[in-house]
Structure formats: C-alpha cells, structure tokens
Enzyme design. Structure first.
Site, PDB file in Angstrom:
ATOM      1  NE  ARG A   1     -66.937   7.485 -17.055  1.00 35.13           N
ATOM      2  CZ  ARG A   1     -66.599   6.188 -16.408  1.00 35.13           C
ATOM      3  NH1 ARG A   1     -64.882   6.177 -17.574  1.00 35.13           N
ATOM      4  NH2 ARG A   1     -66.761   5.229 -16.365  1.00 35.13           N
ATOM      5  CB  ILE A   2     -61.600  13.802 -19.794  1.00 36.36           C
ATOM      6  CG1 ILE A   2     -61.696  13.464 -18.322  1.00 36.36           C
ATOM      7  CG2 ILE A   2     -61.168  15.240 -19.481  1.00 36.36           C
ATOM      8  CD1 ILE A   2     -60.523  12.407 -18.240  1.00 36.36           C
TER       9      ILE A   2
ATOM     10  CG  ASP B   1     -64.274   8.913 -30.120  1.00 36.75           C
ATOM     11  OD1 ASP B   1     -64.666   7.836 -29.742  1.00 36.75           O
ATOM     12  OD2 ASP B   1     -64.469   9.558 -28.736  1.00 36.75           O
TER      13      ASP B   1
ATOM     14  CB  ALA C   1     -54.776  13.487 -23.637  1.00 35.57           C
ATOM     15  NE  ARG C   2     -51.397   8.042 -20.292  1.00 39.25           N
ATOM     16  CZ  ARG C   2     -52.842   8.270 -19.443  1.00 39.25           C
ATOM     17  NH1 ARG C   2     -52.371   9.701 -19.527  1.00 39.25           N
ATOM     18  NH2 ARG C   2     -52.783   7.151 -18.296  1.00 39.25           N
TER      19      ARG C   2
ATOM     20  CG  ASP D   1     -50.843  18.482 -16.998  1.00 36.28           C
ATOM     21  OD1 ASP D   1     -50.274  19.523 -16.197  1.00 36.28           O
ATOM     22  OD2 ASP D   1     -51.862  17.495 -15.997  1.00 36.28           O
TER      23      ASP D   1
ATOM     24  CD  GLU E   1     -45.406  13.913 -17.664  1.00 33.35           C
ATOM     25  OE1 GLU E   1     -45.304  12.597 -16.938  1.00 33.35           O
ATOM     26  OE2 GLU E   1     -46.388  13.761 -18.364  1.00 33.35           O
TER      27      GLU E   1
ATOM     28  CG  HIS F   1     -48.451  13.823 -15.883  1.00 31.59           C
ATOM     29  ND1 HIS F   1     -48.343  13.211 -16.479  1.00 31.59           N
ATOM     30  CD2 HIS F   1     -50.103  13.895 -15.386  1.00 31.59           C
ATOM     31  CE1 HIS F   1     -48.847  12.067 -16.318  1.00 31.59           C
ATOM     32  NE2 HIS F   1     -50.342  12.661 -16.006  1.00 31.59           N
TER      33      HIS F   1
END
Length: 317
Positions: A152-153, A172, A231-232, A256, A261, A280
């Site tokens: 989706r993103i 992907d 993402a991660r 981000d 973190e 984040h």
C-alpha cells in the site's frame, strides 16, 4: 474478556477503553518494556494490545490463557510469530491506518534530499545567502527512482514521486506480475540499487530483511545517490550508510526510523550535514493515531464476537 495494553505512547487510552467497554470487555494497562514485564502484567488476560513490548516464545509459554496479540501498527516484528503459530495464538495488526501519512512523509523526505532543503536552511540561518553553498543539485528527470516494496505505502509513494523521475524500477518478490503497477520496471534487488539514484524502502522487518541495506548494496549505487527509509530501522546498516555518505556514494540519506530509537546521543549520524532525520513520525496525524488505536482494539472485539480478527497475520485456533 480481560484485555491488556502492554505499552503505548498515546497517553490516556480512552479510545481503546470505549471500544472494549462497548463490547463488554475489561481494559487493563501496563508499561511493559521487557518480556518479564509482559509476563508479570499479563497473567489471566485473554488478549494483549502491544506497541513495542516483546512478545517472545517465553512470554507465550508463560501465558497459556493468552489467545490473541493485536499490534499497534503494520509490522509485527515485536512478536515471535513462529512461536505464536505453534501455540495457536492469533496475531493481528492494523495494516491500513497511516498509508497516506507515511507515503507523504517518504515523498517529502525524498524531495527535501533532492533539493537539499535542510542544507540551504542551515546556511541561511547562519547568515550565508548563496545558492552554491548547498552543493550541486540534479534534475530528477535524468534520474531513476527505485522503490523497494510495493504494498500500500510503497505503491502510493511510487505513484506520487515517480512522475518527477525519468524512470522507475521496483522490487517486490511477493507481488505477482498480474498486480504489478504499470510504468514500473521490475528488477532484482541488486539491479535496482545499481540503477537507482534515489531508493525508498517500504518493507516489513523480518529475519531475512534485517540489515538488508548494507555495504554490499550501497556499493552498487551510482555516485551521489539518495536513500529514504520510512519503514523499519532494522532494514538499514547505519555504519554502511555513514561510510557511503563519507565516500560520496550517498549524497544524502533521510531516515524516519532507526535500529535503536532514540539513537545514542553521540551517534555520528546525528551531526552529519547530509543526514535528514525525523523521530518515527511518518505514520502520525491526529486522524491516523485515532484510527490506529480504534482498529487495534476492534481486532480484539471482532475476534471475541466472531472467532476471527479483521486483520490476521498469524492464524490461531
């Protein structure tokens, strides 16, 4: 049922409480950080809603009454999904609460790198008014955009950003050819990095993807490339990123999310002039937070009523 929110950053959990109370369930709260914390807090609960607390195999073994884990967010990397599957515990997520926000943030970071907005801002605030101080800028129409992950993103990010670029390639392995977006050339991961002057990451964190973007892939990018990760944090090897920034393979990086973190106060990336960082926050808007919290609680309510949550990641019994 008794439902525990193991941990959350959202202050008063009124949204969750209202959703659960309307269905006749009891909400408990805790501030768990470790597996031991979860074991101590989650005795005699039927379901947990979790943000960052680890739901390990040891946790699941110590909590035989636990039947469902609902995650605040898309990724379920805080949960040992193999152990949950072996014990018949449902694991579910909220896959669709912040798609627009994360895609917007990824595109904003990408465009900020391409125009070196942070660098120009620093120079102006320092009293220096000279467009050349920001370094060389390139027209994106002559560059290739690489999108790693077209869920989706990733797909929304591609749709917004790709028109600025001369070409777009995607990676992907889970997306069938029939669902592949038009205008995006399919490429292997190594080929994508070798061809792309700007790469944006939109993958879940799994044992296979941990540290995916390291020295090997970054050695393949064209000189002066850009990397964006919303993402991660665990997808990226920060030491390899720093090395690529120093030798010029990366002209800029926008992150981000980070492996730790918040990061250590002395981490070299925090003071790097070509690193754009945010805390984040890509997922966040007032609306997305409310939707996330509501849907995480609704996972529990719908499961209790029908035997199946709306967004299962691991099938329970």
């Amino acid at each position: 049922m008794r439902v525990l929110v193991t941990d959350a950053e959202y202050g008063v959990l009124d949204i969750e409480a209202d959703v659960l109370a309307a269905a006749g369930h009891e909400l408990l709260t805790a501030r768990c950080r470790t597996a031991d914390d979860v074991i101590a807090a989650a005795q005699d609960v039927d379901a947990v809603i979790v943000q960052y607390a680890p739901i390990t195999a040891e946790v699941l073994e110590a909590l035989p009454r636990l039947r469902l884990v609902s995650r605040y967010g898309v990724g379920v990397d805080v949960v040992d999904t193999d152990a949950a599957r072996a014990r018949g515990v449902w694991v579910c997520n909220v896959p669709d609460y912040g798609t627009v926000e994360v895609a917007l943030h990824a595109v904003a970071m990408l465009l900020a790198l391409l125009r070196n907005l942070a660098g120009h801002d620093r120079e102006v605030h320092a009293g220096r008014w000279d467009y050349r101080l920001g370094g060389q800028l390139r027209r994106p129409g002559g560059l290739t955009l690489g999108v790693v992950g077209l869920g989706r993103i990733g797909r929304m990010t591609m749709e917004r950003a790709a028109p600025w670029f001369g070409a777009c390639v995607g990676y992907d392995p889970h997306l069938p050819d029939a669902a592949w977006p038009p205008g995006v050339e399919r490429a292997g991961l190594e080929e994508l990095f070798a061809r792309s002057s700007a790469v944006t990451l939109h993958l879940p964190l799994t044992p296979e993807s941990h540290g995916l973007v390291g020295a090997d892939l970054l050695a393949r990018v064209p000189p002066g490339s850009y990397l964006v990760n919303t993402a991660r944090g665990g997808l990226v090897d920060l030491d390899a990123v720093l090395a690529a920034l120093e030798d010029g393979r990366l002209a800029g990086v926008a992150l981000d999310v980070l492996p730790e973190e918040p990061p250590p106060a002395d981490h070299a990336l925090l003071g790097h002039p070509r690193a754009l960082l945010s805390p984040h926050v890509a997922w966040y808007s007032e609306e997305s937070e409310a939707e996330l919290r509501r849907k995480a609680a609704e996972n529990v309510v719908v499961w209790a009523r029908t035997g199946r949550p709306p967004h299962p990641v691991v099938e329970g019994r």
